[in-house]
Design an enzyme around this catalytic site. Structure first.
Site, short mmCIF file in Angstrom:
data_model
loop_
_atom_site.label_atom_id
_atom_site.label_comp_id
_atom_site.label_asym_id
_atom_site.label_seq_id
_atom_site.Cartn_x
_atom_site.Cartn_y
_atom_site.Cartn_z
CD GLU A 262 8.10 24.57 14.27
OE1 GLU A 262 7.15 23.80 14.14
OE2 GLU A 262 9.29 24.21 14.19
CD GLU B 93 7.39 21.12 8.15
OE1 GLU B 93 6.14 21.03 8.09
OE2 GLU B 93 8.01 21.25 9.21
N1 LIG Z 1 6.99 29.28 23.64
C1 LIG Z 1 5.91 28.48 23.68
N2 LIG Z 1 4.83 28.82 24.42
C2 LIG Z 1 3.74 28.02 24.44
N3 LIG Z 1 3.60 26.86 23.77
C3 LIG Z 1 4.64 26.48 23.00
C4 LIG Z 1 5.84 27.25 22.91
N4 LIG Z 1 6.71 26.59 22.08
C5 LIG Z 1 6.06 25.50 21.66
N5 LIG Z 1 4.82 25.42 22.19
C6 LIG Z 1 3.83 24.35 21.95
O1 LIG Z 1 4.51 23.13 21.69
C7 LIG Z 1 4.20 22.67 20.37
C8 LIG Z 1 5.44 22.06 19.74
O2 LIG Z 1 6.41 23.07 19.57
P1 LIG Z 1 7.77 22.84 18.80
O3 LIG Z 1 8.54 24.08 18.82
O4 LIG Z 1 8.44 21.60 19.35
O5 LIG Z 1 7.29 22.60 17.32
P2 LIG Z 1 6.89 21.25 16.58
O6 LIG Z 1 5.44 21.33 16.25
O7 LIG Z 1 7.38 20.08 17.37
O8 LIG Z 1 7.66 21.38 15.24
P3 LIG Z 1 8.93 20.62 14.74
O9 LIG Z 1 8.72 19.15 15.01
O10 LIG Z 1 8.94 20.96 13.29
O11 LIG Z 1 10.08 21.21 15.52
C9 LIG Z 1 3.68 23.90 19.61
O12 LIG Z 1 2.83 23.55 18.53
C10 LIG Z 1 2.97 24.66 20.72
O13 LIG Z 1 1.66 24.12 20.95
#
Ligand SMILES: Nc1ncnc2c1ncn2[C@@H]1O[C@H](COP(=O)(O)OP(=O)(O)OP(=O)(O)O)[C@@H](O)[C@H]1O
Length: 124
Positions: free
Chosen positions: A78, A71
């Site tokens: 990320e 993680e």
């Molecule tokens: N710059 C980007 N371009 C395209 N899709 C994105 C982008 N950033 C995030 N995503 C999409 O949104 C989803 C969620 O992104 P986010 O950064 O919120 O991470 P997360 O999976 O919510 O992790 P955490 O909860 O640990 O922050 C990603 O898995 C991806 O599919």
């Protein structure tokens, strides 16, 4: 290497402090890390309750460490993706999805291992 610094690498002690700092930042900012640490603490408490043997303790502790480390790496991926691609980009999304999938695969396997270890301690 720290940009702007004369030294190629920080000292071992400083590297350790940077790692602690990274851990604290991740715990402060990422809900999933808190959940996983909570799960690890629950597994350790349950281990004392059921009286795990030394080998089972080793398995439980390695599983906790592997999931929390995965993680942390996912959070690092990320963060780098957000740095290099703050705009929407299919590759940025793919990178985040695949990094999240790595944690998911490990979490499922660790859950199965946990069930086997605790079932063995409780029923056999
Ligand atoms: N710059 C980007 N371009 C395209 N899709 C994105 C982008 N950033 C995030 N995503 C999409 O949104 C989803 C969620 O992104 P986010 O950064 O919120 O991470 P997360 O999976 O919510 O992790 P955490 O909860 O640990 O922050 C990603 O898995 C991806 O599919």
């Amino acid at each position: 290497m720290i940009p702007g610094s004369n030294n190629d690498h920080p000292s071992f002690r400083k590297s350790f402090l940077f790692a602690i700092q990274g851990f604290r930042t991740a715990v402060r900012t990422e809900r999933n890390i808190k959940v996983m640490i909570g799960g690890g603490v629950a597994a350790i408490v349950a281990g004392f309750v059921v009286g795990l043997d030394p080998l089972s303790w080793a398995i439980v502790l390695v599983c906790c460490g592997v999931v929390i480390s995965a993680e942390l790496l996912n959070t690092a991926v990320e963060t780098v993706v957000d740095l290099v691609s703050p705009e929407f980009h299919p590759l940025a999304g793919r990178a985040k999805d695949i990094a999240a999938a790595a944690v998911w695969v490990l979490s499922v396997l660790v859950a199965v291992v946990g069930i086997i270890v605790f079932a063995n301690a409780i029923f056999f």
